[in-house]
Scaffold this active site. Structure first.
Site, PDB file in Angstrom:
ATOM      1  N   LYS A   1       3.683  -1.781  -0.954  1.00 11.31           N
ATOM      2  CA  LYS A   1       4.393  -0.927   0.010  1.00 11.31           C
ATOM      3  C   LYS A   1       3.572   0.350   0.229  1.00 11.31           C
ATOM      4  O   LYS A   1       3.394   1.148  -0.700  1.00 11.31           O
ATOM      5  CB  LYS A   1       5.767  -0.605  -0.579  1.00 11.31           C
ATOM      6  CG  LYS A   1       6.726   0.077   0.362  1.00 11.31           C
ATOM      7  CD  LYS A   1       7.982   0.449  -0.414  1.00 11.31           C
ATOM      8  CE  LYS A   1       9.104   0.926   0.468  1.00 11.31           C
ATOM      9  NZ  LYS A   1       9.995   1.841  -0.271  1.00 11.31           N
TER      10      LYS A   1
HETATM   11  O1  G3P Z   1      13.876   2.696   1.104  1.00 15.68           O
HETATM   12  C1  G3P Z   1      13.726   4.045   1.398  1.00 15.68           C
HETATM   13  C2  G3P Z   1      14.716   4.878   0.701  1.00 15.68           C
HETATM   14  O2  G3P Z   1      14.544   4.779  -0.676  1.00 15.68           O
HETATM   15  C3  G3P Z   1      14.753   6.283   1.140  1.00 15.68           C
HETATM   16  O3  G3P Z   1      16.075   6.615   1.192  1.00 15.68           O
HETATM   17  O4  G3P Z   1      18.023   8.062   1.172  1.00 15.68           O
HETATM   18  O5  G3P Z   1      15.849   8.859   0.152  1.00 15.68           O
HETATM   19  O6  G3P Z   1      16.097   8.674   2.615  1.00 15.68           O
HETATM   20  P1  G3P Z   1      16.531   8.145   1.285  1.00 15.68           P
END
Ligand code: G3P
Length: 215
Positions: free
Chosen positions: A83
């Site tokens: 990734k």
């Molecule tokens: O998969 C991406 C995720 O982990 C990010 O989420 O909530 O940190 O924006 P967030």
């Protein structure tokens, strides 16, 4: 529609798996840190637990180093997908890894221009971050609609759209309505999808009536 678990916590992944909702797992350095586990231990344990792709993120920033680290991550288990943050170096590394038959997912995607470049570079998946766009008052789901339109226009672009930074059940149902290939969601959001107040009220009434029936 694929449901990935956005977590490196083994218990969360097991709970999602029990619901049939662990088609894959996405991790990032923040989630690894939050899980308190060693990176390699976490990825190999998760890769044993789920059959589908397990996304692991290198922290290198140059093409050479991303490719080198990506190959190491990919060697940890056959279902590990590398990734990579969408940068100039990340796109070049994706192109190189594609030719070495190593699958990649481009992450931190915030525009349809980036999504188009990711597909051209040969990414197997992209992870557009809808919640973080909403955070800056830019509708995240509009980005998904734009990407789906672009990818639909060119069937030879076979990159899968896995909607990320999912914060609400609505992000998931809207992704489904737009035909996104999948979402990656924390267990908390999946649990929110299960519950409906009218379901709870209905169960309470059924049980009350049953008890009153004397049977
Ligand atoms: O998969 C991406 C995720 O982990 C990010 O989420 O909530 O940190 O924006 P967030």
């Amino acid at each position: 529609m694929k449901f990935f678990v956005d977590s490196a916590v083994i218990e969360d992944i097991k709970k999602a798996k029990a619901l049939g909702l662990a088609d894959g797992v996405t991790t990032n350095p923040t989630l690894i840190r939050r899980s308190g586990q060693d990176f390699q231990d976490a990825i190999t344990e998760i890769a044993n637990l789920v059959k589908g792709p397990v996304l692991a993120e290198p922290v290198s920033e140059t093409v050479k180093d991303i490719v080198k680290e990506g190959k190491i991550l990919a060697s940890w288990a056959p279902n590990v997908v590398v990734k990579i943050p969408l940068t100039h170096a990340g796109l070049e590394a994706t192109h190189i890894l594609k030719h070495e038959n190593i699958e990649t997912a481009l992450t931190l995607v915030f525009s349809s221009a980036q999504a188009l470049l990711a597909a051209k570079a040969g990414a197997k998946y992209i992870c557009p971050f809808v919640g973080r766009l909403d955070d800056i008052d830019t509708p995240g789901m509009e980005l998904i609609a734009d990407i789906m339109q672009i990818y639909d226009n060119y069937p030879e672009l076979d990159t899968e759209v896995i909607v990320a930074s999912v914060r609400t059940p609505g992000h998931i149902t809207e992704s489904a309505a737009l035909g996104a290939d999948g979402v990656t969601a924390p267990l908390k959001v999946i649990e929110q999808m299960v519950r409906h107040p009218l379901t709870d009220i209905g169960i309470e009434k059924f049980l009350k009536d049953w008890n009153a029936s004397g049977q």
